[in-house]
Design an enzyme around this catalytic site. Sequence first.
Site, PDB file in Angstrom:
ATOM      1  N   ARG A  28       0.827  -1.217   0.000  1.00 36.29           N
ATOM      2  CA  ARG A  28       0.000   0.000   0.000  1.00 36.29           C
ATOM      3  C   ARG A  28       0.857   1.262   0.000  1.00 36.29           C
ATOM      4  NH1 ARG A  28      -5.242  -1.765   1.645  1.00 36.29           N
ATOM      5  NH2 ARG A  28      -5.938   0.267   0.957  1.00 36.29           N
ATOM      6  N   ARG A  32      -3.191   7.186   0.496  1.00 36.85           N
ATOM      7  CA  ARG A  32      -3.546   8.368   1.263  1.00 36.85           C
ATOM      8  C   ARG A  32      -2.466   8.926   2.177  1.00 36.85           C
ATOM      9  NH1 ARG A  32      -8.602   5.863   3.797  1.00 36.85           N
ATOM     10  NH2 ARG A  32      -7.128   4.142   3.578  1.00 36.85           N
ATOM     11  N   ARG A  41      -6.109  12.378  -6.735  1.00 36.83           N
ATOM     12  CA  ARG A  41      -7.020  11.250  -6.655  1.00 36.83           C
ATOM     13  C   ARG A  41      -8.484  11.644  -6.888  1.00 36.83           C
ATOM     14  NH1 ARG A  41     -10.773   8.511  -5.405  1.00 36.83           N
ATOM     15  NH2 ARG A  41     -10.958   6.953  -3.779  1.00 36.83           N
ATOM     16  N   ASP A  77      -7.186  -2.747  -6.916  1.00 32.21           N
ATOM     17  CA  ASP A  77      -7.711  -3.211  -5.633  1.00 32.21           C
ATOM     18  C   ASP A  77      -8.105  -4.678  -5.757  1.00 32.21           C
ATOM     19  OD1 ASP A  77      -8.483  -2.074  -2.837  1.00 32.21           O
ATOM     20  OD2 ASP A  77     -10.116  -3.413  -3.378  1.00 32.21           O
ATOM     21  N   TYR A 152     -15.311 -10.211   1.788  1.00 26.86           N
ATOM     22  CA  TYR A 152     -16.010  -8.959   1.443  1.00 26.86           C
ATOM     23  C   TYR A 152     -17.351  -9.242   0.762  1.00 26.86           C
ATOM     24  CZ  TYR A 152     -11.848  -6.330   2.665  1.00 26.86           C
ATOM     25  OH  TYR A 152     -10.807  -5.776   3.356  1.00 26.86           O
TER      26      TYR A 152
HETATM   27  O1  1CP Z   1       0.160   0.935  -3.191  1.00 25.78           O
HETATM   28  C1  1CP Z   1      -1.048   0.738  -3.244  1.00 25.78           C
HETATM   29  O2  1CP Z   1      -1.889   1.387  -2.597  1.00 25.78           O
HETATM   30  C2  1CP Z   1      -1.432  -0.342  -4.187  1.00 25.78           C
HETATM   31  C3  1CP Z   1      -2.841  -0.523  -4.476  1.00 25.78           C
HETATM   32  C4  1CP Z   1      -3.741  -1.295  -3.543  1.00 25.78           C
HETATM   33  C5  1CP Z   1      -3.610  -2.596  -3.079  1.00 25.78           C
HETATM   34  C6  1CP Z   1      -2.410  -3.529  -3.235  1.00 25.78           C
HETATM   35  C7  1CP Z   1      -5.006  -0.814  -3.102  1.00 25.78           C
HETATM   36  C8  1CP Z   1      -5.555   0.526  -3.365  1.00 25.78           C
HETATM   37  N1  1CP Z   1      -5.652  -1.844  -2.472  1.00 25.78           N
HETATM   38  C9  1CP Z   1      -4.806  -2.939  -2.424  1.00 25.78           C
HETATM   39  C10 1CP Z   1      -5.083  -4.266  -1.883  1.00 25.78           C
HETATM   40  C11 1CP Z   1      -6.175  -4.420  -0.898  1.00 25.78           C
HETATM   41  N2  1CP Z   1      -7.427  -3.852  -0.886  1.00 25.78           N
HETATM   42  C12 1CP Z   1      -6.108  -5.322   0.188  1.00 25.78           C
HETATM   43  C13 1CP Z   1      -4.927  -6.205   0.465  1.00 25.78           C
HETATM   44  C14 1CP Z   1      -3.823  -5.478   1.142  1.00 25.78           C
HETATM   45  C15 1CP Z   1      -4.032  -5.149   2.595  1.00 25.78           C
HETATM   46  O3  1CP Z   1      -4.310  -6.071   3.380  1.00 25.78           O
HETATM   47  O4  1CP Z   1      -3.885  -3.964   2.935  1.00 25.78           O
HETATM   48  C16 1CP Z   1      -7.315  -5.252   0.878  1.00 25.78           C
HETATM   49  C17 1CP Z   1      -7.693  -6.016   2.124  1.00 25.78           C
HETATM   50  C18 1CP Z   1      -8.149  -4.337   0.190  1.00 25.78           C
HETATM   51  C19 1CP Z   1      -9.530  -3.951   0.518  1.00 25.78           C
HETATM   52  C20 1CP Z   1      -9.645  -2.482   0.719  1.00 25.78           C
HETATM   53  N3  1CP Z   1      -9.697  -1.573  -0.303  1.00 25.78           N
HETATM   54  C21 1CP Z   1      -9.660  -1.767   1.933  1.00 25.78           C
HETATM   55  C22 1CP Z   1      -9.565  -2.398   3.327  1.00 25.78           C
HETATM   56  C23 1CP Z   1     -10.825  -2.355   4.078  1.00 25.78           C
HETATM   57  C24 1CP Z   1     -10.802  -3.263   5.294  1.00 25.78           C
HETATM   58  O5  1CP Z   1     -11.349  -4.386   5.208  1.00 25.78           O
HETATM   59  O6  1CP Z   1     -10.224  -2.860   6.316  1.00 25.78           O
HETATM   60  C25 1CP Z   1      -9.753  -0.389   1.631  1.00 25.78           C
HETATM   61  C26 1CP Z   1      -9.826   0.759   2.577  1.00 25.78           C
HETATM   62  C27 1CP Z   1      -9.758  -0.297   0.204  1.00 25.78           C
HETATM   63  C28 1CP Z   1      -9.760   0.955  -0.603  1.00 25.78           C
HETATM   64  C29 1CP Z   1      -8.423   1.272  -1.169  1.00 25.78           C
HETATM   65  N4  1CP Z   1      -7.741   0.459  -2.049  1.00 25.78           N
HETATM   66  C30 1CP Z   1      -6.551   1.055  -2.393  1.00 25.78           C
HETATM   67  C31 1CP Z   1      -6.472   2.320  -1.723  1.00 25.78           C
HETATM   68  C32 1CP Z   1      -5.350   3.317  -1.865  1.00 25.78           C
HETATM   69  C33 1CP Z   1      -7.637   2.438  -0.935  1.00 25.78           C
HETATM   70  C34 1CP Z   1      -7.972   3.617  -0.013  1.00 25.78           C
HETATM   71  C35 1CP Z   1      -9.109   4.434  -0.405  1.00 25.78           C
HETATM   72  C36 1CP Z   1      -8.998   5.395  -1.532  1.00 25.78           C
HETATM   73  O7  1CP Z   1      -7.987   6.086  -1.780  1.00 25.78           O
HETATM   74  O8  1CP Z   1     -10.079   5.570  -2.112  1.00 25.78           O
END
Ligand code: 1CP
Length: 349
Positions: A28, A32, A41, A77, A152
Amino acid sequence: MSPDLTSSPFLAACRGEVASRVPVWFMRQAGRSLPEYKAIRGDGSILDAIADADLSTEITLQPVRRYGVDAAILFSDIVVPAWAVGFGIDVVPGIGPMAENPFRSRADLARLRPMDPDADTPFVLQTVRNLVADLEVPLIGFAGAPFTVASYLIEGRPSKNYANTKAMMHSDPQLFADLLENLADLAIVSLRSQIEAGASAMQLFDSWAGALSPAEYATHVLPWSQKVMEGVADLNVPRIHFGVDTGELLPLMSTAGVEVMGVDWRVPLDEARRRIGPGFAVQGNLDPARVFAGWDVAETGTREVLAANGGQPGHIFNLGHGVWPELDPEVLTKVVELVHTEGKTSPDA
Ligand code: 1CP
């Protein structure tokens, strides 16, 4: 022409070789915590940003430029394949993935048709192609593991105890298995398309597998993660496997067909290596909380992670889970610098 990356420190470490330095990237790493991410974004669902290849390319590159990390991870994602085939899932800002109609019965399997990457996720393929033309470090493609994506779809939102997911697993194991098989097929198609477009490594995120006992994991989850890993084996890119709170599951997860085992911050790397046995590279595992605490604490933590690996070849430095939005990017930059100057591996370690 994109450079030949085979001898890059990241890919060398994935192969378990002595690398010119200990490579580092952060799960990640985009997102943010970076002001430059917030600046471009926009509001709305992250899925809109992912569907815009130029924007996703730029967001993927931001942390590579800022931190000087040794690998990029595709900005996408884990719910993208389910979204792209029309399951009915969104990512709500400030919450995460949400499905208005969660997966609850056999009829819901029809909402997960097979994916055609060229038609369903052309923007992902375009982003990968843009990136490999620009990048001087390897690009990591990824997918969510069947269990974590299922959590999910079944819960309909992020969950603390996975009550509905585990209820289905135990009360209707056949439906649960059919769902995971379906999600394994989606992950395979998605990963193959990312790798064929140019990604040089892949990570399977089973972020929430730590909610399971080893017996539950072995019976209801591992076969489908194994299926994903087997489904990309012929493409010969390093396969990284990771989940949070998986100390008890490391020996099982490492049998899924992986070259690199991701380790969360709870298990020191020497102990993780003891649990999974020889023949694996390890990735991890500085606690994000120690980055949050500021540079002095992060510096000590970084040195402890390097010391726990003890100079063994096949170490990819990372956090023990993803970058938190509240982490200070300046501290992460210093972590990268410290790993690059002090991290050494040796065949005699
Ligand atoms: O560097 C990066 O940010 C790469 C892109 C990336 C990756 C590898 C995003 C963008 N999501 C993910 C994988 C992801 N998404 C995982 C596996 C990694 C981990 O465990 O952290 C999981 C569980 C998700 C699901 C997800 N998507 C969540 C977690 C919610 C929870 O259950 O607690 C969230 C908040 C998102 C939204 C999201 N995806 C990515 C970003 C940068 C965001 C944040 C929101 C946004 O900017 O809109």
